[in-house]
Write a protein that holds these residues in place. Structure first.
Motif, PDB file in Angstrom:
ATOM      1  N   GLU A  82       0.837  -1.214   0.000  1.00  0.00           N
ATOM      2  CA  GLU A  82       0.000   0.000   0.000  1.00  0.00           C
ATOM      3  C   GLU A  82       0.864   1.253   0.000  1.00  0.00           C
ATOM      4  OE1 GLU A  82      -2.803   0.011   3.182  1.00  0.00           O
ATOM      5  OE2 GLU A  82      -3.683  -1.912   2.548  1.00  0.00           O
ATOM      6  N   THR A  83       2.091   1.116   0.430  1.00  0.00           N
ATOM      7  CA  THR A  83       2.941   2.305   0.552  1.00  0.00           C
ATOM      8  C   THR A  83       3.814   2.510  -0.690  1.00  0.00           C
ATOM      9  OG1 THR A  83       2.965   2.009   2.919  1.00  0.00           O
ATOM     10  CG2 THR A  83       4.621   3.481   2.025  1.00  0.00           C
ATOM     11  N   CYS A  84       4.608   1.475  -1.042  1.00  0.00           N
ATOM     12  CA  CYS A  84       5.526   1.679  -2.176  1.00  0.00           C
ATOM     13  C   CYS A  84       4.953   1.161  -3.496  1.00  0.00           C
ATOM     14  CB  CYS A  84       6.890   1.043  -1.874  1.00  0.00           C
ATOM     15  SG  CYS A  84       6.879  -0.766  -1.862  1.00  0.00           S
ATOM     16  N   THR A  85       3.802   0.530  -3.445  1.00  0.00           N
ATOM     17  CA  THR A  85       3.074  -0.012  -4.614  1.00  0.00           C
ATOM     18  C   THR A  85       3.771  -1.185  -5.313  1.00  0.00           C
ATOM     19  OG1 THR A  85       3.948   1.411  -6.401  1.00  0.00           O
ATOM     20  CG2 THR A  85       2.107   2.303  -5.097  1.00  0.00           C
ATOM     21  N   ARG A  86       4.842  -1.717  -4.731  1.00  0.00           N
ATOM     22  CA  ARG A  86       5.494  -2.855  -5.377  1.00  0.00           C
ATOM     23  C   ARG A  86       4.578  -4.094  -5.331  1.00  0.00           C
ATOM     24  NH1 ARG A  86      10.026  -0.565  -2.828  1.00  0.00           N
ATOM     25  NH2 ARG A  86      11.780  -0.102  -4.212  1.00  0.00           N
ATOM     26  N   ILE A  87       4.770  -4.971  -6.305  1.00  0.00           N
ATOM     27  CA  ILE A  87       4.012  -6.227  -6.340  1.00  0.00           C
ATOM     28  C   ILE A  87       4.606  -7.155  -5.274  1.00  0.00           C
ATOM     29  CG2 ILE A  87       3.383  -8.219  -7.751  1.00  0.00           C
ATOM     30  CD1 ILE A  87       4.019  -6.290 -10.222  1.00  0.00           C
ATOM     31  N   LEU A  88       3.736  -7.695  -4.418  1.00  0.00           N
ATOM     32  CA  LEU A  88       4.223  -8.514  -3.310  1.00  0.00           C
ATOM     33  C   LEU A  88       4.222  -9.996  -3.658  1.00  0.00           C
ATOM     34  CD1 LEU A  88       2.195  -6.743  -0.468  1.00  0.00           C
ATOM     35  CD2 LEU A  88       4.671  -6.514  -0.903  1.00  0.00           C
ATOM     36  N   TYR A  89       5.217 -10.710  -3.138  1.00  0.00           N
ATOM     37  CA  TYR A  89       5.192 -12.163  -3.260  1.00  0.00           C
ATOM     38  C   TYR A  89       5.625 -12.756  -1.922  1.00  0.00           C
ATOM     39  CZ  TYR A  89      10.260 -11.725  -4.011  1.00  0.00           C
ATOM     40  OH  TYR A  89      11.580 -11.432  -3.879  1.00  0.00           O
TER      41      TYR A  89
END
Ligand SMILES: [Zn+2]
Length: 258
Positions: free
Chosen positions: A226-233
């Motif tokens: 939610e903060t850096c918008t990176r795709i999480l895995y």
């Protein structure tokens, strides 16, 4: 883990290596220019020494001429001595002779100084020429080493480009666009591993229900920090879940190193 996420991880791994290879390639023009600058400086030193030597030789010729001229005057004054009638005239002539002899001595001193300088410049020319030969040789070696190194990195680049094309072919185009938009904002790193229920890149905590949803097998959704918008895995710990495919794990490990 979803297939698309696995492929994005592979893409991320290729891109991290591509960034590294491109940065290394970009350093070569500067390193080659530095080698050329060393060579130019050594050449400049030889030219300077030779120019200084030439100037000394010109001065020497001038002082040699001065000595000759004053000696000529002394001879002329001495020739006139036989025709002198008065004591005053004789004294005046003696004075002229003395002045001329002083000028000869001065010119000879300057001549000697120039000869000493000339020897010094000879030494400087020899030393700088020797240095130049050494620098020429080492620069040739440096350049050859840099060029062959660069050829190796260029080969790496073309291999990575080909690998990227293979990986990209496995991913839907809109997903590639999405990935690249995020990567652009974060120095080429669009994915972040979830560690201790937090974003591995920026450290912000993941909401529990999001984390739960991520871990649900069969989940097709992509989750973002939610903060850096990176795709999480997320990799389930090996003891409690299926081991991720080896190449995906290796790719993730590679990203973590960067
Ligand atoms: Zn984050």
């Amino acid at each position: 883990m979803q297939k698309v996420l696995q492929n994005l991880l592979k893409l991320q791994s290729v891109d991290v290596r591509l960034n590294d290879v491109r940065a290394r390639l970009a350093s070569y023009p500067k390193r080659l220019a530095e080698a050329d600058a060393r060579l130019a400086a050594a050449r400049g030193e030889v030219e300077q020494s030779k120019a200084a030597q030439l100037a000394t030789l010109r001065d020497r010729k001038k002082y040699e001429l001065d000595v000759e001229q004053w000696k000529g005057k002394v001879r002329k004054y001495k020739d006139q001595t036989s025709q002198i009638k008065t004591n005053e005239a004789y004294k005046a002539l003696q004075h002229e002779v003395q002045m001329a002899e002083e000028e000869i001595a001065k010119a000879e001193d300057r001549l000697l100084e120039q000869m000493v300088s000339s020897e010094e410049y000879d030494r400087r020319i020899k030393t700088s020429e020797k240095t130049l030969r050494e620098v020429e040789e080492s620069t040739r070696g440096d350049r050859a080493a840099l060029e062959s190194e660069r050829a190796g990195v260029e080969k790496e680049l073309s291999e990575l480009d080909a690998e990227r094309a293979r990986v990209v072919a496995e991913i839907p185009e809109d997903m590639i666009d999405h990935y690249e938009r995020i990567a652009k904002k974060h120095h080429g790193v669009a994915l972040a591993e979830v560690r201790s229920e937090a974003c591995g890149a920026c450290g912000v905590r993941i909401r529990p229900h999001v984390f739960q949803e991520m871990r649900r097998s069969g989940s097709e959704e992509l989750f973002h920090c939610e903060t850096c918008t990176r795709i999480l895995y997320y990799f389930e710990p090996a003891a409690t879940a299926a081991v991720p495919p080896a190449d995906t794990a290796a790719a993730a490990a590679h990203i973590r190193e960067h």
